[in-house]
Design a protein around this motif. Structure first.
Motif, PDB file in Angstrom:
ATOM      1  N   ALA A 147       0.862  -1.179   0.000  1.00  0.00           N
ATOM      2  CA  ALA A 147       0.000   0.000   0.000  1.00  0.00           C
ATOM      3  C   ALA A 147       0.898   1.229   0.000  1.00  0.00           C
ATOM      4  O   ALA A 147       2.127   1.124   0.009  1.00  0.00           O
ATOM      5  N   THR A 148       0.267   2.392   0.014  1.00  0.00           N
ATOM      6  CA  THR A 148       1.013   3.640   0.207  1.00  0.00           C
ATOM      7  C   THR A 148       0.876   4.043   1.672  1.00  0.00           C
ATOM      8  O   THR A 148      -0.229   4.044   2.218  1.00  0.00           O
ATOM      9  N   TYR A 149       2.005   4.387   2.289  1.00  0.00           N
ATOM     10  CA  TYR A 149       2.015   4.786   3.698  1.00  0.00           C
ATOM     11  C   TYR A 149       2.299   6.275   3.782  1.00  0.00           C
ATOM     12  O   TYR A 149       3.297   6.775   3.250  1.00  0.00           O
ATOM     13  N   LEU A 150       1.384   6.971   4.422  1.00  0.00           N
ATOM     14  CA  LEU A 150       1.458   8.424   4.551  1.00  0.00           C
ATOM     15  C   LEU A 150       1.782   8.804   5.982  1.00  0.00           C
ATOM     16  O   LEU A 150       1.098   8.372   6.914  1.00  0.00           O
ATOM     17  N   CYS A 151       2.824   9.604   6.170  1.00  0.00           N
ATOM     18  CA  CYS A 151       3.021  10.186   7.484  1.00  0.00           C
ATOM     19  C   CYS A 151       2.230  11.497   7.533  1.00  0.00           C
ATOM     20  O   CYS A 151       1.968  12.125   6.488  1.00  0.00           O
ATOM     21  N   ALA A 152       1.846  11.893   8.726  1.00  0.00           N
ATOM     22  CA  ALA A 152       1.062  13.114   8.873  1.00  0.00           C
ATOM     23  C   ALA A 152       1.322  13.698  10.247  1.00  0.00           C
ATOM     24  O   ALA A 152       1.667  12.976  11.191  1.00  0.00           O
ATOM     25  N   MET A 153       1.152  14.995  10.377  1.00  0.00           N
ATOM     26  CA  MET A 153       1.391  15.625  11.658  1.00  0.00           C
ATOM     27  C   MET A 153       0.568  16.894  11.813  1.00  0.00           C
ATOM     28  O   MET A 153       0.097  17.475  10.842  1.00  0.00           O
ATOM     29  N   ARG A 154       0.424  17.291  13.061  1.00  0.00           N
ATOM     30  CA  ARG A 154      -0.423  18.446  13.388  1.00  0.00           C
ATOM     31  C   ARG A 154       0.127  19.092  14.652  1.00  0.00           C
ATOM     32  O   ARG A 154       0.665  18.419  15.525  1.00  0.00           O
ATOM     33  N   ARG A 155      -0.034  20.402  14.736  1.00  0.00           N
ATOM     34  CA  ARG A 155       0.426  21.099  15.933  1.00  0.00           C
ATOM     35  C   ARG A 155      -0.689  21.153  16.962  1.00  0.00           C
ATOM     36  O   ARG A 155      -1.872  21.008  16.616  1.00  0.00           O
ATOM     37  N   THR A 156      -0.344  21.361  18.195  1.00  0.00           N
ATOM     38  CA  THR A 156      -1.336  21.485  19.260  1.00  0.00           C
ATOM     39  C   THR A 156      -2.268  22.649  18.965  1.00  0.00           C
ATOM     40  O   THR A 156      -1.795  23.744  18.624  1.00  0.00           O
ATOM     41  N   GLY A 157      -3.563  22.415  19.060  1.00  0.00           N
ATOM     42  CA  GLY A 157      -4.538  23.464  18.808  1.00  0.00           C
ATOM     43  C   GLY A 157      -4.814  23.708  17.338  1.00  0.00           C
ATOM     44  O   GLY A 157      -5.641  24.541  16.984  1.00  0.00           O
ATOM     45  N   GLY A 158      -4.112  22.980  16.471  1.00  0.00           N
ATOM     46  CA  GLY A 158      -4.313  23.164  15.039  1.00  0.00           C
ATOM     47  C   GLY A 158      -5.391  22.246  14.499  1.00  0.00           C
ATOM     48  O   GLY A 158      -5.611  21.152  15.027  1.00  0.00           O
ATOM     49  N   PHE A 159      -6.056  22.670  13.477  1.00  0.00           N
ATOM     50  CA  PHE A 159      -7.097  21.867  12.852  1.00  0.00           C
ATOM     51  C   PHE A 159      -6.610  21.224  11.556  1.00  0.00           C
ATOM     52  O   PHE A 159      -7.291  20.383  11.001  1.00  0.00           O
ATOM     53  N   LYS A 160      -5.448  21.652  11.093  1.00  0.00           N
ATOM     54  CA  LYS A 160      -4.957  21.222   9.787  1.00  0.00           C
ATOM     55  C   LYS A 160      -3.931  20.122   9.957  1.00  0.00           C
ATOM     56  O   LYS A 160      -2.956  20.276  10.705  1.00  0.00           O
ATOM     57  N   THR A 161      -4.133  19.011   9.280  1.00  0.00           N
ATOM     58  CA  THR A 161      -3.169  17.921   9.275  1.00  0.00           C
ATOM     59  C   THR A 161      -2.324  18.045   8.024  1.00  0.00           C
ATOM     60  O   THR A 161      -2.851  18.193   6.923  1.00  0.00           O
ATOM     61  N   ILE A 162      -1.002  17.995   8.196  1.00  0.00           N
ATOM     62  CA  ILE A 162      -0.063  18.086   7.081  1.00  0.00           C
ATOM     63  C   ILE A 162       0.433  16.678   6.774  1.00  0.00           C
ATOM     64  O   ILE A 162       0.942  15.979   7.662  1.00  0.00           O
ATOM     65  N   PHE A 163       0.279  16.273   5.519  1.00  0.00           N
ATOM     66  CA  PHE A 163       0.672  14.934   5.094  1.00  0.00           C
ATOM     67  C   PHE A 163       1.969  14.971   4.304  1.00  0.00           C
ATOM     68  O   PHE A 163       2.250  15.937   3.587  1.00  0.00           O
ATOM     69  N   GLY A 164       2.728  13.880   4.424  1.00  0.00           N
ATOM     70  CA  GLY A 164       3.827  13.657   3.500  1.00  0.00           C
ATOM     71  C   GLY A 164       3.281  13.157   2.177  1.00  0.00           C
ATOM     72  O   GLY A 164       2.085  12.899   2.036  1.00  0.00           O
ATOM     73  N   ALA A 165       4.172  12.998   1.206  1.00  0.00           N
ATOM     74  CA  ALA A 165       3.748  12.590  -0.133  1.00  0.00           C
ATOM     75  C   ALA A 165       3.379  11.118  -0.202  1.00  0.00           C
ATOM     76  O   ALA A 165       2.716  10.686  -1.146  1.00  0.00           O
ATOM     77  N   GLY A 166       3.799  10.329   0.818  1.00  0.00           N
ATOM     78  CA  GLY A 166       3.488   8.907   0.825  1.00  0.00           C
ATOM     79  C   GLY A 166       4.607   8.071   0.235  1.00  0.00           C
ATOM     80  O   GLY A 166       5.273   8.487  -0.717  1.00  0.00           O
ATOM     81  N   THR A 167       4.840   6.900   0.818  1.00  0.00           N
ATOM     82  CA  THR A 167       5.804   5.925   0.304  1.00  0.00           C
ATOM     83  C   THR A 167       5.043   4.694  -0.170  1.00  0.00           C
ATOM     84  O   THR A 167       4.280   4.112   0.596  1.00  0.00           O
ATOM     85  N   ARG A 168       5.271   4.323  -1.435  1.00  0.00           N
ATOM     86  CA  ARG A 168       4.620   3.114  -1.963  1.00  0.00           C
ATOM     87  C   ARG A 168       5.441   1.896  -1.546  1.00  0.00           C
ATOM     88  O   ARG A 168       6.648   1.828  -1.806  1.00  0.00           O
ATOM     89  N   LEU A 169       4.796   0.942  -0.908  1.00  0.00           N
ATOM     90  CA  LEU A 169       5.431  -0.276  -0.431  1.00  0.00           C
ATOM     91  C   LEU A 169       4.867  -1.474  -1.167  1.00  0.00           C
ATOM     92  O   LEU A 169       3.648  -1.614  -1.296  1.00  0.00           O
ATOM     93  N   PHE A 170       5.770  -2.337  -1.646  1.00  0.00           N
ATOM     94  CA  PHE A 170       5.377  -3.600  -2.272  1.00  0.00           C
ATOM     95  C   PHE A 170       6.032  -4.737  -1.485  1.00  0.00           C
ATOM     96  O   PHE A 170       7.253  -4.745  -1.319  1.00  0.00           O
ATOM     97  N   VAL A 171       5.227  -5.662  -1.004  1.00  0.00           N
ATOM     98  CA  VAL A 171       5.727  -6.828  -0.291  1.00  0.00           C
ATOM     99  C   VAL A 171       5.507  -8.043  -1.188  1.00  0.00           C
ATOM    100  O   VAL A 171       4.368  -8.398  -1.504  1.00  0.00           O
ATOM    101  N   LYS A 172       6.610  -8.650  -1.608  1.00  0.00           N
ATOM    102  CA  LYS A 172       6.541  -9.760  -2.556  1.00  0.00           C
ATOM    103  C   LYS A 172       6.414 -11.095  -1.838  1.00  0.00           C
ATOM    104  O   LYS A 172       7.181 -11.392  -0.921  1.00  0.00           O
ATOM    105  N   ALA A 173       5.463 -11.924  -2.279  1.00  0.00           N
ATOM    106  CA  ALA A 173       5.250 -13.245  -1.689  1.00  0.00           C
ATOM    107  C   ALA A 173       6.353 -14.205  -2.103  1.00  0.00           C
ATOM    108  O   ALA A 173       6.975 -14.037  -3.164  1.00  0.00           O
TER     109      ALA A 173
END
Lengths: 111, 113
Positions: A85-111
């Motif tokens: 899947a794509t994994y997104l990091c995100a963060m927010r400051r105290t008292g803030g309503f806006k979440t800031i996301f990273g661009a996401g890392t695409r992960l492939f797990v091969k069987a």
């Protein structure tokens, strides 16, 4: 410079591997740190949520926050093809309503 | 519990047109946030609605507007569509303003041609 930097990958690993995903940030006011997983054509789902510094573990997932280095990590143990899947990091400051996301890392797990 | 539901799932519009996207929050949630996610990018915050008012806005022009209804559902309106508005529009709901968004809808894929 973006507030949140995340390597877009893709990252390809064999099944059972330990996966390390990382983000850096520039705003020292961020206090809430999240990791989301997003499957193709779906909305993000919250995986881990951490307040301030430290580690948090939930099953195969461990989130780490190092505020001194402005660096957060997500570790996935015993990775499975269903973790692909794509994994997104995100963060927010105290008292803030806006979440800031990273661009996401695409992960492939091969069987 | 149906979670966060968005409609429509896909939409194709012509440049210059106007579009309305809809969101129903998860049961018990009173706050709705809207995000735009361009292909290969993370979601970008558009605005958040709480108690039928816009509480905070991201770096989006006035062409983007919204509304929250007494039942907490919400609409996102975009006027004078540009090609660059093509994206996945996500709605997230939470309980109380400033709470972490744990629940997102599946999104509306908007294509502007």
């Amino acid at each position: 410079q973006k507030e949140v930097e995340q390597d877009p990958g893709p990252l390809s690993v064999p099944e059972g591997a330990i996966v390390s995903l990382n983000c850096t940030y520039s705003n020292s006011a961020f206090q809430y740190f999240m990791w989301y997983r997003q499957y193709s054509r779906k909305g993000p789902e919250l995986l881990m949520y951490t307040y301030s510094s430290g580690n948090k573990e939930d099953g195969r997932f461990t989130a780490q926050v190092d505020k001194s280095s402005k660096y957060i990590s997500l570790f996935i143990r015993d990775s499975q093809p269903s973790d692909s899947a794509t994994y997104l990091c995100a963060m927010r400051r105290t008292g803030g309503f806006k979440t800031i996301f990273g661009a996401g890392t695409r992960l492939f797990v091969k069987a | 519990d149906a979670g966060v539901t968005q409609s429509p799932t896909h939409l194709i519009k012509t440049r210059g047109q106007q579009v309305t996207l809809r969101c129903s929050p998860k049961s018990g949630h009173d706050t709705v946030s809207w995000y735009q996610q361009a292909l290969g990018q993370g979601p970008q915050f558009i605005f958040q609605y709480y108690e039928e008012e816009e509480r905070q806005r991201g770096n989006f022009p006035d062409r983007f507007s919204g509304h929250q209804f007494p039942n907490y559902s919400s609409e996102l309106n975009v006027n004078a569509l540009l090609l660059g508005d093509s994206a996945l529009y996500l709605c997230a709901s939470s309980s109380g303003q400033g709470a972490t968004e744990a629940f997102f809808g599946q999104g509306t894929r908007l294509t502007v041609v």
